[in-house]
Scaffold this motif. Sequence first.
Motif, PDB file in Angstrom:
ATOM      1  N   PHE A 107      -7.028   8.775  -1.150  1.00  0.00           N
ATOM      2  CA  PHE A 107      -5.890   9.530  -1.655  1.00  0.00           C
ATOM      3  C   PHE A 107      -5.687  10.869  -0.962  1.00  0.00           C
ATOM      4  O   PHE A 107      -4.567  11.318  -0.787  1.00  0.00           O
ATOM      5  CB  PHE A 107      -5.983   9.732  -3.158  1.00  0.00           C
ATOM      6  CG  PHE A 107      -5.717   8.465  -3.911  1.00  0.00           C
ATOM      7  CD1 PHE A 107      -4.611   7.684  -3.594  1.00  0.00           C
ATOM      8  CD2 PHE A 107      -6.570   8.033  -4.917  1.00  0.00           C
ATOM      9  CE1 PHE A 107      -4.352   6.496  -4.261  1.00  0.00           C
ATOM     10  CE2 PHE A 107      -6.320   6.838  -5.593  1.00  0.00           C
ATOM     11  CZ  PHE A 107      -5.217   6.075  -5.255  1.00  0.00           C
ATOM     12  N   ARG A 140      -7.182  -2.280  -9.653  1.00  0.00           N
ATOM     13  CA  ARG A 140      -7.690  -1.801 -10.939  1.00  0.00           C
ATOM     14  C   ARG A 140      -6.651  -1.901 -12.014  1.00  0.00           C
ATOM     15  O   ARG A 140      -6.864  -1.661 -13.165  1.00  0.00           O
ATOM     16  CB  ARG A 140      -8.084  -0.348 -10.818  1.00  0.00           C
ATOM     17  CG  ARG A 140      -9.245  -0.114  -9.934  1.00  0.00           C
ATOM     18  CD  ARG A 140     -10.414  -0.949 -10.381  1.00  0.00           C
ATOM     19  NE  ARG A 140     -11.644  -0.313  -9.955  1.00  0.00           N
ATOM     20  CZ  ARG A 140     -12.178   0.721 -10.589  1.00  0.00           C
ATOM     21  NH1 ARG A 140     -11.611   1.231 -11.645  1.00  0.00           N
ATOM     22  NH2 ARG A 140     -13.287   1.235 -10.148  1.00  0.00           N
ATOM     23  N   GLN A 141      -5.665  -1.958 -11.897  1.00  0.00           N
ATOM     24  CA  GLN A 141      -4.411  -2.341 -11.696  1.00  0.00           C
ATOM     25  C   GLN A 141      -3.203  -2.368 -12.518  1.00  0.00           C
ATOM     26  O   GLN A 141      -2.417  -2.413 -12.153  1.00  0.00           O
ATOM     27  CB  GLN A 141      -4.435  -3.639 -11.186  1.00  0.00           C
ATOM     28  CG  GLN A 141      -4.206  -4.381 -12.344  1.00  0.00           C
ATOM     29  CD  GLN A 141      -5.126  -3.954 -13.039  1.00  0.00           C
ATOM     30  OE1 GLN A 141      -5.250  -4.053 -12.854  1.00  0.00           O
ATOM     31  NE2 GLN A 141      -5.723  -3.473 -13.829  1.00  0.00           N
ATOM     32  N   SER A 142      -2.772  -2.615 -13.406  1.00  0.00           N
ATOM     33  CA  SER A 142      -1.359  -2.474 -13.686  1.00  0.00           C
ATOM     34  C   SER A 142      -0.683  -3.792 -13.965  1.00  0.00           C
ATOM     35  O   SER A 142      -0.170  -3.979 -15.025  1.00  0.00           O
ATOM     36  CB  SER A 142      -0.654  -1.821 -12.530  1.00  0.00           C
ATOM     37  OG  SER A 142       0.561  -1.439 -12.925  1.00  0.00           O
ATOM     38  N   GLN A 149      -7.370   0.274  -4.207  1.00  0.00           N
ATOM     39  CA  GLN A 149      -7.474   1.381  -5.153  1.00  0.00           C
ATOM     40  C   GLN A 149      -6.283   1.438  -6.097  1.00  0.00           C
ATOM     41  O   GLN A 149      -6.401   1.852  -7.236  1.00  0.00           O
ATOM     42  CB  GLN A 149      -7.573   2.718  -4.409  1.00  0.00           C
ATOM     43  CG  GLN A 149      -8.868   2.901  -3.665  1.00  0.00           C
ATOM     44  CD  GLN A 149     -10.073   2.855  -4.580  1.00  0.00           C
ATOM     45  OE1 GLN A 149     -10.013   3.278  -5.728  1.00  0.00           O
ATOM     46  NE2 GLN A 149     -11.171   2.312  -4.097  1.00  0.00           N
ATOM     47  N   THR A 150      -5.130   1.030  -5.599  1.00  0.00           N
ATOM     48  CA  THR A 150      -3.942   1.209  -6.424  1.00  0.00           C
ATOM     49  C   THR A 150      -3.529  -0.025  -7.207  1.00  0.00           C
ATOM     50  O   THR A 150      -2.967   0.095  -8.282  1.00  0.00           O
ATOM     51  CB  THR A 150      -2.740   1.647  -5.571  1.00  0.00           C
ATOM     52  OG1 THR A 150      -2.530   0.687  -4.549  1.00  0.00           O
ATOM     53  CG2 THR A 150      -2.983   2.997  -4.932  1.00  0.00           C
ATOM     54  N   GLU A 151      -3.799  -1.198  -6.660  1.00  0.00           N
ATOM     55  CA  GLU A 151      -3.303  -2.382  -7.342  1.00  0.00           C
ATOM     56  C   GLU A 151      -4.369  -3.177  -8.076  1.00  0.00           C
ATOM     57  O   GLU A 151      -4.095  -3.779  -9.098  1.00  0.00           O
ATOM     58  CB  GLU A 151      -2.595  -3.314  -6.355  1.00  0.00           C
ATOM     59  CG  GLU A 151      -1.472  -2.663  -5.588  1.00  0.00           C
ATOM     60  CD  GLU A 151      -0.328  -2.182  -6.474  1.00  0.00           C
ATOM     61  OE1 GLU A 151      -0.071  -2.792  -7.527  1.00  0.00           O
ATOM     62  OE2 GLU A 151       0.302  -1.170  -6.130  1.00  0.00           O
ATOM     63  N   ALA A 164       0.839  -1.203   0.000  1.00  0.00           N
ATOM     64  CA  ALA A 164       0.000   0.000   0.000  1.00  0.00           C
ATOM     65  C   ALA A 164       0.873   1.252   0.000  1.00  0.00           C
ATOM     66  O   ALA A 164       0.547   2.256  -0.622  1.00  0.00           O
ATOM     67  CB  ALA A 164      -0.913  -0.001   1.220  1.00  0.00           C
ATOM     68  N   GLU A 165       2.005   1.171   0.684  1.00  0.00           N
ATOM     69  CA  GLU A 165       2.876   2.341   0.765  1.00  0.00           C
ATOM     70  C   GLU A 165       3.685   2.592  -0.497  1.00  0.00           C
ATOM     71  O   GLU A 165       3.858   3.736  -0.914  1.00  0.00           O
ATOM     72  CB  GLU A 165       3.850   2.183   1.946  1.00  0.00           C
ATOM     73  CG  GLU A 165       3.237   2.566   3.288  1.00  0.00           C
ATOM     74  CD  GLU A 165       4.108   2.101   4.448  1.00  0.00           C
ATOM     75  OE1 GLU A 165       5.339   2.097   4.307  1.00  0.00           O
ATOM     76  OE2 GLU A 165       3.542   1.722   5.500  1.00  0.00           O
ATOM     77  N   HIS A 166       4.180   1.501  -1.081  1.00  0.00           N
ATOM     78  CA  HIS A 166       5.113   1.711  -2.193  1.00  0.00           C
ATOM     79  C   HIS A 166       4.656   1.154  -3.529  1.00  0.00           C
ATOM     80  O   HIS A 166       5.318   1.399  -4.540  1.00  0.00           O
ATOM     81  CB  HIS A 166       6.466   1.090  -1.848  1.00  0.00           C
ATOM     82  CG  HIS A 166       7.014   1.554  -0.536  1.00  0.00           C
ATOM     83  ND1 HIS A 166       7.456   2.835  -0.339  1.00  0.00           N
ATOM     84  CD2 HIS A 166       7.160   0.920   0.651  1.00  0.00           C
ATOM     85  CE1 HIS A 166       7.870   2.967   0.915  1.00  0.00           C
ATOM     86  NE2 HIS A 166       7.683   1.823   1.541  1.00  0.00           N
ATOM     87  N   GLY A 167       3.580   0.396  -3.531  1.00  0.00           N
ATOM     88  CA  GLY A 167       3.167  -0.231  -4.779  1.00  0.00           C
ATOM     89  C   GLY A 167       3.832  -1.590  -4.935  1.00  0.00           C
ATOM     90  O   GLY A 167       4.924  -1.816  -4.419  1.00  0.00           O
TER      91      GLY A 167
END
Lengths: 225, 225
Positions: A200, A140-142, A136-138, A51-54
């Motif tokens: 965010f 949906r994701q990448s 939220q960050t991973e 969560a902090e760094h991805g």
Amino acid sequence: MAAPEISGLRPGLKRLVKKTRPDSIKAEVPATGPGSEKYQRILDAAVEVIAEHGYFSSPVSAIAKRAGVADGTIYLYFKSKDDVLRTAIDSTFDKFHRQVEEEFRTLHDPRAQLEYIAQVHLESHAVNRSMAVLMQTEVRQSAKFIAEFSHHHLVKYIQVVREVVRRGQQEGIFRRDVSDGVVAHCMFGAIDELLSSAVFTGRVYDSKATAAQVMDVLLSGIQAR
Amino acid sequence: MAAPEISGLRPGLKRLVKKTRPDSIKAEVPATGPGSEKYQRILDAAVEVIAEHGYFSSPVSAIAKRAGVADGTIYLYFKSKDDVLRTAIDSTFDKFHRQVEEEFRTLHDPRAQLEYIAQVHLESHAVNRSMAVLMQTEVRQSAKFIAEFSHHHLVKYIQVVREVVRRGQQEGIFRRDVSDGVVAHCMFGAIDELLSSAVFTGRVYDSKATAAQVMDVLLSGIQAR
DNA sequence: GCCAAGAATGAACTGCGATTCATTCCGCCA
DNA sequence: TGGCGGAATGAATCGCAGTTCATTCTTGGC
């Protein structure tokens, strides 16, 4: 956070895994399997660090450090770095679905059901902030590998909402000239964006009140006239 | 896609950068700067490759290959791999905002303005599929560095919607008991989720019709009664 | 106390990929 | 036509991080 402080600092206590339970009962926690305390600690650490760094900027070594174990230990509990993340996400979604299912046993009004889902969704922020950030960050994701399996969870969420909407339409509560799919996606999207923006900006809010407000707009928008 | 086929295959024609324009006009495209054909080709290639594999699984070499240039060439046009992605995203958002600004010069009704934004947003899928995928997968995002700067773009989008909503409230068209912020986030979230689901499932839809449907629900939900 | 089983360790291995830079290639001008 | 300036190249560099595994540590039974 919830995890006990790095037990690596207390060498003498490290290996107790069966807790206080003797061997009479067969269902011991398999030392290295799910449910063991270290297993959970690794999961929590992974969620926090990622969560902090991805995901891609979180070396396994950082996760290990946060969990208070050696790098290699993680591979005793999980197949790979991917596996850790996957497991964490799966269990969160599973918990969500069990919670909804449970509540639906006694809550039958479509409107109230949608409101309940909205509220639980928005609450996730408070329940576990790191996990909310991670979602939220991973998710949906990448990374394709995450996308693929977590897509399945989202589909299930949408599915549930669609069914509620459809039932509301049949009961004549909701208008029938908008597709249940569109409504479901709108609801999910609206709530998730609200959550996202809170995550965010670090804003806190009353999840019940916010859910009520959103659902007020949405329900007014789809009520039969 | 839009980019001409890999010119590396036609060694004889490679270096023409000034196109047919003689030197009389000072405003030549600086060979290595923005606007040059190769610059654009690298951007397009990056968007495509990253949309397919994700930022962290897209080696610079893959982008270079797709653009038909050598790895090192990319560093003549951009400071770093980050810089390529950042530039691509920036220019897409800029285009969106210019488009909206332009239309607002002749379109004044709050309802119509919101509908217009929804439609353009949903249309992005058709305009540039790869970019739409990239937006869904990287922008919400994963790499902190992307998150930070693209957050700024999202804020601007929300800002625009909020202002429209507020004006609608002042004009007595929209109800005033819901915050403009909540409405703006709901609208953005709903539309973006619809887009997202279309992008991931590969479904195509009529962006005008879909926008109309969503906005019908939302506008009914917020209209003054 | 002593030993076997298995949990934990973390240094070392390995492969990958962003970036660099010495070299090559053009096109233009004198 | 010779050579200069700048664009392009891509092999080599360098650091990083996922995974492995030989070794060490614990525990519990005898």
